[in-house]
Design an enzyme around this catalytic site. Structure first.
Site, PDB file in Angstrom:
ATOM      1  N   HIS A 143      -0.927 -14.855   5.781  1.00  0.00           N
ATOM      2  CA  HIS A 143      -0.846 -13.573   5.075  1.00  0.00           C
ATOM      3  C   HIS A 143       0.218 -13.546   3.982  1.00  0.00           C
ATOM      4  CE1 HIS A 143       2.628 -13.013   7.644  1.00  0.00           C
ATOM      5  NE2 HIS A 143       2.978 -11.977   6.916  1.00  0.00           N
TER       6      HIS A 143
HETATM    7  C1  UD1 Z   1       4.325  -6.865   5.409  1.00  0.00           C
HETATM    8  C2  UD1 Z   1       5.732  -7.423   5.155  1.00  0.00           C
HETATM    9  C3  UD1 Z   1       5.792  -8.882   5.578  1.00  0.00           C
HETATM   10  C4  UD1 Z   1       5.308  -9.062   6.997  1.00  0.00           C
HETATM   11  C5  UD1 Z   1       3.932  -8.450   7.129  1.00  0.00           C
HETATM   12  C6  UD1 Z   1       3.358  -8.557   8.510  1.00  0.00           C
HETATM   13  C7  UD1 Z   1       6.932  -6.531   3.200  1.00  0.00           C
HETATM   14  C8  UD1 Z   1       7.372  -6.837   1.830  1.00  0.00           C
HETATM   15  N1  UD1 Z   1       6.066  -7.393   3.735  1.00  0.00           N
HETATM   16  O1  UD1 Z   1       3.426  -7.562   4.564  1.00  0.00           O
HETATM   17  O2  UD1 Z   1       7.116  -9.334   5.494  1.00  0.00           O
HETATM   18  O3  UD1 Z   1       5.291 -10.423   7.313  1.00  0.00           O
HETATM   19  O4  UD1 Z   1       4.013  -7.062   6.767  1.00  0.00           O
HETATM   20  O5  UD1 Z   1       2.085  -8.021   8.580  1.00  0.00           O
HETATM   21  O6  UD1 Z   1       7.360  -5.550   3.773  1.00  0.00           O
HETATM   22  N2  UD1 Z   1      -2.906  -2.887   5.193  1.00  0.00           N
HETATM   23  C9  UD1 Z   1      -3.882  -2.334   5.987  1.00  0.00           C
HETATM   24  N3  UD1 Z   1      -3.488  -1.720   7.136  1.00  0.00           N
HETATM   25  C10 UD1 Z   1      -2.201  -1.636   7.526  1.00  0.00           C
HETATM   26  C11 UD1 Z   1      -1.224  -2.188   6.703  1.00  0.00           C
HETATM   27  C12 UD1 Z   1      -1.580  -2.823   5.555  1.00  0.00           C
HETATM   28  O7  UD1 Z   1      -5.060  -2.405   5.671  1.00  0.00           O
HETATM   29  O8  UD1 Z   1      -1.926  -1.067   8.599  1.00  0.00           O
HETATM   30  C13 UD1 Z   1      -3.319  -3.567   3.956  1.00  0.00           C
HETATM   31  C14 UD1 Z   1      -3.192  -2.713   2.739  1.00  0.00           C
HETATM   32  O9  UD1 Z   1      -4.251  -2.994   1.907  1.00  0.00           O
HETATM   33  C15 UD1 Z   1      -1.916  -3.196   2.089  1.00  0.00           C
HETATM   34  C16 UD1 Z   1      -1.886  -4.668   2.493  1.00  0.00           C
HETATM   35  O10 UD1 Z   1      -2.496  -4.714   3.786  1.00  0.00           O
HETATM   36  O11 UD1 Z   1      -1.911  -2.996   0.735  1.00  0.00           O
HETATM   37  C17 UD1 Z   1      -0.496  -5.232   2.572  1.00  0.00           C
HETATM   38  O12 UD1 Z   1       0.326  -4.415   3.420  1.00  0.00           O
HETATM   39  P1  UD1 Z   1       1.916  -4.346   3.149  1.00  0.00           P
HETATM   40  O13 UD1 Z   1       2.573  -3.568   4.214  1.00  0.00           O
HETATM   41  O14 UD1 Z   1       2.150  -3.941   1.740  1.00  0.00           O
HETATM   42  O15 UD1 Z   1       2.372  -5.857   3.249  1.00  0.00           O
HETATM   43  P2  UD1 Z   1       1.975  -7.007   4.277  1.00  0.00           P
HETATM   44  O16 UD1 Z   1       1.256  -8.048   3.536  1.00  0.00           O
HETATM   45  O17 UD1 Z   1       1.365  -6.469   5.530  1.00  0.00           O
END
Ligand code: UD1
Length: 363
Positions: free
Chosen positions: A205
């Protein structure tokens, strides 16, 4: 003594769980749990609260997904009135996600003490968003709790005084040890038709791997070869699924008969999947630590690790993203050419209790 404990994204939940338990038992500490809402899907959030028996957060900021700037800013706007309202003795943040730095900044600007759990880890790669979050959070924290000696050394090098730094072990390993027996009862292997040591587990990821089709494509080159030899179970992160669905790489993934995509797994099923795997391939930080304790070979598909003890003592090998190197490391692992992993010092299931005792004395 009120402490506001912040959790926002999936890897925070297994760190906050044992801290809440230790704080609730401590006569001097009154813990308040706050969820920023950075992660919000059931399978990325609520499921972990249920399985790890984390109390319902008193406060949920409900910020959700956005760009880094917007997400960080929204958390800060929503968190400031909460701190003003509760006037805590300290704010505690864990890990390295956007919720960590956002709430940390709010606390110190209001003159409230900041505690960072999992301090000092450094990948020395500033293109990684988490590295920026780690550096900045540590620079403004009052009490810094480290999982490994390398973290202590990094903080000293950055000029943090010794009296702020405590090597206490690993709260995520507290959670693993607390839940191992429960996870052993998971039915996930039979549900997926797997046998112990008859499969590999994959997670991907990191933006550097899954946002860049050239890098993701190189990883698929390696996976194409490996899956012909050993089935690969791939619980897919929402970020990775979204990127794949928009990309031509999707057809390559669909063509691999033995690469099996499943929804993000809950904590107990995932722990069982890791425990019984022949090996794990990952770009996660926490999984490098969990496989070290489980003594399952881990190939880290990144050029660096901020958790060097997992490679020095544990079962982790940092292999990068070159398909030739990944395949060679895979062969070494399945043919048993890895050394016997050792448990890092203090990863004994009691880190959260140590933190509670130190906080009661220092705050
Ligand atoms: C975040 C953390 C990362 C961690 C990871 C674990 C930061 C900068 N990054 O990255 O360090 O390793 O979490 O998962 O804080 N989304 C969903 N459902 C959710 C959450 C996210 O669909 O419940 C999707 C959304 O489209 C979102 C994307 O995942 O835009 C990324 O989510 P985000 O929280 O921005 O970063 P992660 O890649 O999850």
């Amino acid at each position: 003594m009120i402490i506001i404990n912040v959790a926002g994204a999936r890897p925070n939940f297994m760190k906050i769980a044992p801290l809440m338990t230790a704080f609730k038992r401590h006569p001097q500490i009154e813990p308040i749990l706050l969820h920023t809402g950075q992660h919000y899907d059931d399978r990325m959030s609520d499921l972990f609260f249920r399985q790890l028996e984390i109390p319902e957060p008193e406060i949920n900021l409900g910020v959700g997904s956005a760009s880094h700037a917007v997400q960080t800013a929204e958390i800060m706007r929503a968190f400031e009135p909460v701190v003003l309202d509760h006037a805590p003795a300290a704010v505690l943040v864990v890990g390295d996600v956007n919720s960590t730095i956002a709430c940390g900044l709010v606390a110190v600007k209001l003159g409230v003490k900041l505690i960072h759990v999992e301090a000092g880890l450094r990948s020395f790669d500033r293109t990684m968003p988490e590295e920026i979050n780690r550096l900045l959070t540590d620079a403004i924290s009052d009490l810094l709790f480290c999982t490994e000696q390398g973290g202590v050394n990094n903080l000293r090098r950055e000029g943090i005084p010794d009296e702020k730094i405590f090597l206490v072990g690993n709260v995520m390993i507290d959670t693993l040890l607390n839940n191992k027996a429960k996870a052993d009862n998971s039915k996930i292997l039979s549900e997926l038709g797997l046998t112990a040591r008859g499969y590999a587990v994959l997670t991907l990821h990191r933006p550097s791997n899954v946002d860049d089709p050239a890098v993701f494509g190189r990883l698929l080159d390696a996976l194409e070869v490996i899956q012909k030899d050993l089935p690969i179970i791939f619980p897919i992160h929402p970020r990775t699924r979204k990127n794949l669905s928009r990309s031509s790489l999707c057809t390559r993934v669909e063509a691999m008969a033995n690469l099996r995509l499943i929804d993000p797994a809950g904590y107990l099923d995932f722990l069982k999947l890791m425990s019984d795997a022949k090996l794990v391939l990952t770009d996660s930080g926490g999984i490098q630590e969990e496989t070290t304790i489980l003594k399952v070979p881990c190939l880290t598909l990144r050029e660096n690790t901020e958790r060097p003890v997992t490679a020095e003592l544990g079962s982790n090998t940092v292999v990068g993203t070159d398909p030739k190197k990944i395949i060679a490391a895979y062969r070494d692992a399945v043919e048993g050419r890895s050394r016997e992993p050792k448990t890092p010092p203090l990863w004994d299931g009691h880190a959260a209790e140590r933190i509670a005792d130190i906080l009661a004395e220092k705050l």
